[in-house]
Write a protein that holds these residues in place. Structure first.
Motif, PDB file in Angstrom:
ATOM      1  N   GLY A  14       0.789  -1.223   0.000  1.00 12.67           N
ATOM      2  CA  GLY A  14       0.000   0.000   0.000  1.00 12.67           C
ATOM      3  C   GLY A  14       0.822   1.274   0.000  1.00 12.67           C
ATOM      4  N   HIS A  15       2.084   1.206   0.461  1.00 10.95           N
ATOM      5  CA  HIS A  15       2.931   2.400   0.561  1.00 10.95           C
ATOM      6  C   HIS A  15       3.713   2.685  -0.715  1.00 10.95           C
ATOM      7  N   SER A  16       3.609   1.808  -1.718  1.00 13.10           N
ATOM      8  CA  SER A  16       4.536   1.849  -2.850  1.00 13.10           C
ATOM      9  C   SER A  16       4.257   3.000  -3.824  1.00 13.10           C
ATOM     10  N   TRP A  17       5.372   3.537  -4.368  1.00 10.52           N
ATOM     11  CA  TRP A  17       5.301   4.556  -5.423  1.00 10.52           C
ATOM     12  C   TRP A  17       5.752   3.973  -6.761  1.00 10.52           C
ATOM     13  N   VAL A 194      14.296   4.132   3.021  1.00 15.66           N
ATOM     14  CA  VAL A 194      12.894   4.541   3.151  1.00 15.66           C
ATOM     15  C   VAL A 194      12.669   5.816   2.337  1.00 15.66           C
ATOM     16  N   TYR A 195      11.545   5.877   1.606  1.00 13.94           N
ATOM     17  CA  TYR A 195      11.250   7.082   0.816  1.00 13.94           C
ATOM     18  C   TYR A 195       9.906   7.714   1.169  1.00 13.94           C
ATOM     19  N   ASN A 196       9.178   7.136   2.091  1.00  7.94           N
ATOM     20  CA  ASN A 196       7.935   7.732   2.583  1.00  7.94           C
ATOM     21  C   ASN A 196       7.934   7.591   4.096  1.00  7.94           C
ATOM     22  N   LEU A 220      14.987   4.056  -5.678  1.00  7.83           N
ATOM     23  CA  LEU A 220      13.784   3.426  -6.229  1.00  7.83           C
ATOM     24  C   LEU A 220      13.621   3.750  -7.709  1.00  7.83           C
ATOM     25  N   VAL A 221      13.818   5.025  -8.064  1.00 11.38           N
ATOM     26  CA  VAL A 221      13.634   5.434  -9.455  1.00 11.38           C
ATOM     27  C   VAL A 221      14.726   4.837 -10.341  1.00 11.38           C
TER      28      VAL A 221
END
Length: 431
Positions: A14-17, A194-196, A220-221
């Motif tokens: 649910g937290h994923s971008w 962590v990114y969020n 991540l990107v």
């Protein structure tokens, strides 16, 4: 592209971008795929798999289900990218590309440094491999129960780079930090996967200490772009990686408005909402809604400490969100704890307006007060909180436009270390 399956495979996503990142790269078929461990073998046997990214907790579990594993991924001991070709599942680890990109962008140099890595999961294995590839002098892995654990950190007080590969500090547990950076007096850089939120409690401390640092979004990107290259056997220019990173930065970060009571925060916030299409959240309005009474009534019946507690709760709740315009009350800077709540996902703008132009009606602490004295008292606090100061003696539309220009430029800059180390300085914009 839509005839084959592309997506992120994990257990709780649910937290994923990841979906907007791959969509920005042109992969509109990419989706989130949540599976239980028992479902992995059946799913990975599907012939219509195009390309998958793998995340916690399956980066090691899927290896036994793959036909061909890239030697570098096998050496790392985990995979995060799978492609079906000619009926076989091929696996790679593009996380190492992303990790080194993150470190390079933040100007965190791993060469000849002692690297302390928190956690021992699949991402830790990647960080260890990246540190070795970058020429780290020594690598210490901190676990909860191993010989090097959080009770024995003093053994590694000479650590120069601290890397968090655990989920500690991830939304919704934003206020948690895996370690206190003062345990590492020789620390010269901090990386957090962590990114969020954008700035975990660990990164907020790194900023306060003036250390170069980065969250995990660049990783991540960059790993996603490397995966896209493998999915479709194509090359993606590095400029495209930076474009997508800037796009995500801009989408995720909040715009936070602070300043003296009556300086125009609500009006500018409304103008920004109209300009950007973002939701504007007025913390005072949220406090009134929750308390079911006006702010003057809260002050009269319950006192200022009770109001500040409600304000702190509102700052924590909305500061954890992404992509909002957050309008703060004039006294929010009186509680130092609010800084972390607002800064974790936000760029903070202080609005200026001439003292004689500040209205006092409906403002409990402004009525009958010496506003010049109040401004002098609060200015160091505003200075402590803000990223940028902006004159609001002109029109709200002009001020909103100036804020948005700065906000977009900051997203494009990819700056990852503190804009003003230790928060000693500030920028000023004139609308």
């Amino acid at each position: 592209m839509s005839e084959r399956i592309y997506g992120l495979l994990g257990r709780t996503l649910g937290h994923s971008w990841s979906v907007p990142i791959h969509a920005a790269a042109g992969n509109d078929a990419y989706r989130l795929i949540e599976l239980e461990p028992r479902e992995l073998p059946c799913f990975l046997s599907r012939p219509d798999i195009g390309g998958l990214n793998i995340t916690i907790p399956y980066k090691r579990d899927v290896m036994s289900l793959c036909d061909v594993i890239d030697p570098a991924a096998r050496d790392i001991g985990s995979v995060n990218t799978i492609v079906r070709r000619d009926g076989k599942l091929y696996a790679w680890n593009t996380d190492i590309i992303g990790f080194l990109y993150m470190a390079d962008l933040a100007e965190v140099d791993l060469k000849d440094r002692k690297v302390v890595i928190l956690g021992n999961g699949g991402t830790s294995l990647t960080a260890q491999a990246a540190a070795r590839a970058a020429g780290a002098r020594e690598i210490a892995v901190i676990t909860r129960s191993g010989p090097d654990n959080y009770e024995t950190l003093s053994r590694h007080a000479d650590g120069e780079i601290v890397v968090n590969t655990t989920p500690v500090g991830m939304y919704p547990s934003n206020s948690e930090a895996a370690v206190d950076l003062t345990c590492f007096p020789a620390c010269q850089g901090v990386l957090d996967v962590v990114y969020n939120p954008r700035r975990t409690a660990l990164l907020l401390q790194a900023e306060a200490l003036g250390l170069p640092c980065s969250d995990g979004l660049p990783m991540l990107v960059a790993q996603a772009m490397a995966a896209e290259e493998l999915f479709f056997n194509r090359s993606i220019d590095s400029a495209e990686t930076r474009r997508i990173l800037a796009l995500l930065r801009q989408k995720m970060e909040n715009i936070v408005l602070i300043g003296m009571p009556g300086c125009g925060k609500s009006t500018v916030g409304a103008a920004l909402a109209e300009l950007t299409g973002r939701e504007a959240v007025d913390l005072d309005a949220e406090i009134i809604k929750g308390a079911v009474k006006s702010i003057p009534t809260i002050f009269a019946e319950d006192g200022e400490p009770a109001f500040r507690a409600l304000e702190r709760d509102a700052a924590a709740r909305f500061g954890a969100k992404s992509g909002k315009i957050i309008i703060c009350g004039g006294g929010i800077v009186k509680d130092a704890e609010n800084y972390g709540f607002l800064r974790q996902n936000g760029r903070i703008y202080q609005l200026y307006r001439a003292i004689e132009a500040l209205p006092t009606a409906g403002r409990p602490l402004s009525q009958g007060a010496d506003l010049a004295a109040m401004a002098a008292e609060r200015e160091p606090l505003y200075h402590r909180f803000r990223d940028v100061g902006i004159d609001n003696n002109g029109s709200a539309a002009d001020t909103a436009a100036a804020i948005w220009r700065d906000f977009c430029a900051d997203s494009d800059s990819q700056r990852t270390e503190p804009e003003h180390a230790g928060r000693e300085g500030t920028g000023d914009l004139r609308s």
